[in-house]
Design an enzyme around this catalytic site. Structure first.
Site, mmCIF file in Angstrom:
data_model
loop_
_atom_site.group_PDB
_atom_site.id
_atom_site.type_symbol
_atom_site.label_atom_id
_atom_site.label_comp_id
_atom_site.label_asym_id
_atom_site.label_seq_id
_atom_site.Cartn_x
_atom_site.Cartn_y
_atom_site.Cartn_z
ATOM 1 N N THR A 151 96.757 -84.510 -34.073
ATOM 2 C CA THR A 151 97.060 -84.554 -33.206
ATOM 3 C C THR A 151 97.767 -83.294 -32.903
ATOM 4 O OG1 THR A 151 98.548 -86.682 -34.286
ATOM 5 C CG2 THR A 151 99.481 -85.928 -32.059
ATOM 6 N N ASN A 177 86.222 -73.197 -37.484
ATOM 7 C CA ASN A 177 85.391 -73.232 -36.379
ATOM 8 C C ASN A 177 85.093 -71.884 -35.562
ATOM 9 O OD1 ASN A 177 83.866 -74.966 -37.356
ATOM 10 N ND2 ASN A 177 84.822 -77.090 -36.173
ATOM 11 N N ARG A 213 96.323 -76.323 -47.400
ATOM 12 C CA ARG A 213 97.831 -76.955 -47.308
ATOM 13 C C ARG A 213 96.766 -78.186 -46.330
ATOM 14 N NH1 ARG A 213 98.938 -72.317 -44.084
ATOM 15 N NH2 ARG A 213 96.982 -72.926 -41.764
ATOM 16 N N SER A 263 98.143 -80.253 -44.288
ATOM 17 C CA SER A 263 98.316 -80.335 -41.886
ATOM 18 C C SER A 263 98.075 -81.193 -41.224
ATOM 19 C CB SER A 263 97.194 -79.208 -41.206
ATOM 20 O OG SER A 263 96.375 -78.130 -42.081
ATOM 21 N N ASN A 279 96.319 -80.722 -32.389
ATOM 22 C CA ASN A 279 95.412 -79.559 -32.149
ATOM 23 C C ASN A 279 95.204 -79.994 -30.015
ATOM 24 O OD1 ASN A 279 92.979 -79.780 -34.479
ATOM 25 N ND2 ASN A 279 94.197 -78.394 -34.447
ATOM 26 N N ASP A 332 87.482 -76.748 -40.937
ATOM 27 C CA ASP A 332 88.520 -75.983 -40.811
ATOM 28 C C ASP A 332 87.736 -74.730 -40.171
ATOM 29 O OD1 ASP A 332 90.592 -74.699 -38.714
ATOM 30 O OD2 ASP A 332 91.974 -74.160 -40.800
HETATM 31 C C1 FPP Z 1 88.629 -76.647 -36.800
HETATM 32 O O1 FPP Z 1 88.513 -74.861 -36.254
HETATM 33 C C2 FPP Z 1 88.270 -77.773 -36.083
HETATM 34 C C3 FPP Z 1 87.958 -78.707 -34.951
HETATM 35 C C4 FPP Z 1 89.861 -78.414 -34.392
HETATM 36 C C5 FPP Z 1 87.525 -79.346 -34.146
HETATM 37 C C6 FPP Z 1 86.424 -79.948 -35.265
HETATM 38 C C7 FPP Z 1 84.910 -80.282 -34.716
HETATM 39 C C8 FPP Z 1 84.526 -80.440 -34.740
HETATM 40 C C9 FPP Z 1 83.936 -79.930 -35.647
HETATM 41 C C10 FPP Z 1 82.892 -81.344 -33.748
HETATM 42 C C11 FPP Z 1 83.301 -82.589 -33.917
HETATM 43 C C12 FPP Z 1 82.697 -83.134 -33.250
HETATM 44 C C13 FPP Z 1 82.430 -84.929 -33.352
HETATM 45 C C14 FPP Z 1 81.827 -85.334 -32.213
HETATM 46 C C15 FPP Z 1 83.391 -85.589 -34.102
HETATM 47 P P1 FPP Z 1 89.230 -74.294 -35.222
HETATM 48 O O2 FPP Z 1 89.363 -74.372 -34.472
HETATM 49 O O3 FPP Z 1 90.981 -74.697 -35.873
HETATM 50 O O4 FPP Z 1 88.617 -72.770 -36.371
HETATM 51 P P2 FPP Z 1 90.168 -71.470 -37.091
HETATM 52 O O5 FPP Z 1 90.530 -72.291 -38.029
HETATM 53 O O6 FPP Z 1 88.817 -71.045 -36.921
HETATM 54 O O7 FPP Z 1 90.615 -71.750 -35.436
#
Ligand code: FPP
Length: 229
Positions: A60, A16, A181, A183, A62, A14
């Site tokens: 799911t 990104n 959590r 999730s 997401n 989490d």
């Molecule tokens: C959560 O961060 C992350 C994700 C929903 C996507 C994770 C995906 C990757 C790391 C790429 C994976 C690649 C492959 C090929 C499996 P967020 O976007 O919810 O972050 P935030 O909570 O800061 O908004």
């Protein structure tokens, strides 16, 4: 096997989006940074001796994100599987994907299927990517299957109806990005899993940070509901 090394590590990656926001970059840049970190970190996790590594790549829920963000993630998946299948195979790592792949575009599904097929038989460990995964949905599907087949289940036979069939339960589950959590991730499977939460956003979660989690794991006394030593 060294008891202080978890056989199965699971990670909720989490943060990104927040990582990108902090740098005034689009969310897609955060996902790319997350993917790069994921590739390096999973290698490190197997180097440390774990045999299973499960990464929560997309829940799911997401799939309710804006189409543009989802498209960006699909592109990353395409790129990741194309680039890494051969490397995983060389390293003896089996790729397995759990979740409702029906939510993904057809071509991504096909690339994933190929990746799974080509890495079959690797002996070093298994990298499991949870994509379109939701634990409650998985449990409901398993219950429905048991009902349909007129089966009474026990813990063991029920586990075998889940998408994680044949996998050991996670020993250590790490969630980055501050939230504390689960999730909808591996709810049944993590009944006795040690949980580790860190504020580090996933792209910033270094190999060293992982080693810190391992150190803490080694100090935990796992009793599985029994009386301690
Ligand atoms: C959560 O961060 C992350 C994700 C929903 C996507 C994770 C995906 C990757 C790391 C790429 C994976 C690649 C492959 C090929 C499996 P967020 O976007 O919810 O972050 P935030 O909570 O800061 O908004």
């Amino acid at each position: 096997m060294d008891e202080r090394i978890p056989e199965h590590v699971a990670i909720i990656m989490d943060g990104n989006g927040r990582w990108a926001k902090k740098r005034l970059l689009p969310r897609s840049a955060g996902h790319r940074a997350g993917m790069n970190r994921m590739v390096a970190l999973s290698e490190h996790i197997f180097d440390r001796g774990a045999k299973w590594c499960t990464l929560y790549a997309l829940s799911t829920e997401n799939f309710n994100r804006p189409e543009e963000e989802l498209e960006g993630l699909y592109s990353l998946f395409r790129e990741y599987f194309r680039k890494n299948t051969v490397a995983l195979k060389k390293k003896g790592i089996v790729l397995r994907v759990v979740g409702n792949l029906g939510l993904l575009p057809e071509d991504v599904r096909e690339i994933i299927r190929k990746g799974e097929e080509e890495t079959q038989g690797g002996l070093r460990g298994t990298l499991v990517l949870a994509i379109g995964y939701g634990s409650r949905q998985e449990i409901v599907a398993a219950v429905n299957r048991a009902v349909r087949e007129g089966k009474e289940v026990n813990e063991e036979s029920f586990s075998a109806l889940l998408s994680t069939e044949g996998m050991p339960d996670p020993d250590l589950l790490i969630r980055t990005g501050k939230e504390q959590r689960l999730s909808n991730f591996l709810l049944w499977q993590s009944a006795y899993t040690e949980l580790y939460f860190t504020e580090k956003l996933f792209p910033d979660f270094s190999d060293k940070d992982f080693d810190k989690a391992l150190e803490e794991y080694a100090l935990r006394e796992r009793r599985f509901g029994k009386v301690g030593k």
